[in-house]
Write a protein that holds these residues in place. Sequence first.
Motif, PDB file in Angstrom:
ATOM      1  N   CYS A   6      43.896  38.148  37.847  1.00  0.00           N
ATOM      2  CA  CYS A   6      43.194  36.900  37.529  1.00  0.00           C
ATOM      3  C   CYS A   6      43.273  35.888  38.672  1.00  0.00           C
ATOM      4  O   CYS A   6      44.336  35.576  39.181  1.00  0.00           O
ATOM      5  N   LEU A   7      42.098  35.389  39.056  1.00  0.00           N
ATOM      6  CA  LEU A   7      42.012  34.405  40.132  1.00  0.00           C
ATOM      7  C   LEU A   7      42.020  32.977  39.587  1.00  0.00           C
ATOM      8  O   LEU A   7      41.830  32.024  40.327  1.00  0.00           O
ATOM      9  N   GLY A   8      42.185  32.860  38.267  1.00  0.00           N
ATOM     10  CA  GLY A   8      42.223  31.535  37.655  1.00  0.00           C
ATOM     11  C   GLY A   8      40.841  30.920  37.514  1.00  0.00           C
ATOM     12  O   GLY A   8      40.714  29.710  37.401  1.00  0.00           O
ATOM     13  N   ALA A   9      39.830  31.759  37.526  1.00  0.00           N
ATOM     14  CA  ALA A   9      38.452  31.265  37.390  1.00  0.00           C
ATOM     15  C   ALA A   9      37.784  31.977  36.213  1.00  0.00           C
ATOM     16  O   ALA A   9      36.598  32.287  36.266  1.00  0.00           O
ATOM     17  N   CYS A  10      38.546  32.202  35.150  1.00  0.00           N
ATOM     18  CA  CYS A  10      38.054  32.990  34.007  1.00  0.00           C
ATOM     19  C   CYS A  10      36.812  32.349  33.376  1.00  0.00           C
ATOM     20  O   CYS A  10      35.943  33.055  32.878  1.00  0.00           O
ATOM     21  N   ASN A  29      40.410  41.547  36.045  1.00  0.00           N
ATOM     22  CA  ASN A  29      41.168  41.245  34.846  1.00  0.00           C
ATOM     23  C   ASN A  29      40.202  41.025  33.674  1.00  0.00           C
ATOM     24  O   ASN A  29      38.996  41.063  33.866  1.00  0.00           O
ATOM     25  N   VAL A  30      40.756  40.786  32.483  1.00  0.00           N
ATOM     26  CA  VAL A  30      39.957  40.882  31.249  1.00  0.00           C
ATOM     27  C   VAL A  30      38.646  40.090  31.272  1.00  0.00           C
ATOM     28  O   VAL A  30      37.578  40.659  31.052  1.00  0.00           O
ATOM     29  N   ALA A  31      38.720  38.781  31.545  1.00  0.00           N
ATOM     30  CA  ALA A  31      37.494  37.963  31.462  1.00  0.00           C
ATOM     31  C   ALA A  31      36.442  38.461  32.449  1.00  0.00           C
ATOM     32  O   ALA A  31      35.256  38.571  32.116  1.00  0.00           O
ATOM     33  N   CYS A  32      36.871  38.777  33.658  1.00  0.00           N
ATOM     34  CA  CYS A  32      35.918  39.239  34.668  1.00  0.00           C
ATOM     35  C   CYS A  32      35.387  40.627  34.325  1.00  0.00           C
ATOM     36  O   CYS A  32      34.203  40.919  34.522  1.00  0.00           O
ATOM     37  N   CYS A  78      38.105  40.161  41.117  1.00  0.00           N
ATOM     38  CA  CYS A  78      38.978  40.137  39.945  1.00  0.00           C
ATOM     39  C   CYS A  78      38.479  41.152  38.922  1.00  0.00           C
ATOM     40  O   CYS A  78      37.297  41.165  38.581  1.00  0.00           O
TER      41      CYS A  78
END
Length: 157
Positions: A124-128, A85-88, A83
């Motif tokens: 996003c993998l939904g594990a932010c 995306n932003v958090a990762c 991932c």
Amino acid sequence: MAKLLSENFYKEMGKLEPRYPSKVALLLPALHEAQKETGWLPPEIMEEIGTYIGIHPAQVREVASFYTMYNLKPVGKYHLKICTNVACCLRGSEELVDHCKKKFGIELGETTPDKKFTLMEEECLGACGTAPAMMLNDDYHENLTVQGLDKILDGLK
Ligand code: FES
């Protein structure tokens, strides 16, 4: 046209069919089941799914190409989806991607010549909350570091 999908595929679809409001609604599970068999979704498999569901193969392809979980080209034995995306990203996923690129000698979207590893970036993998996250085939790996990633990769055969 000879069928490429197994009897088991049609058996599984037959079990699911009564639980869905229409045959078209079976498209996502059909893609999932087919990919379990073939590892990816070549045009002739999408055509067969279209015939089974009763829709044009182009509609099957439209749906399959929308979701990153469906492989439109062959992938390696180990399919890494990191991932970015932003958090990762804020927690170092780009470093993980760069590390894999160097380690495998490939770019994003490519497979190693021995067909062992495919490297992809993922939304996003939904594990932010436990970023950075990666899927390795169907398994989640979270709170990854370069060292942790190496440990996982070195444990693969
Ligand atoms: S941003 Fe990576 S799991 Fe959500």
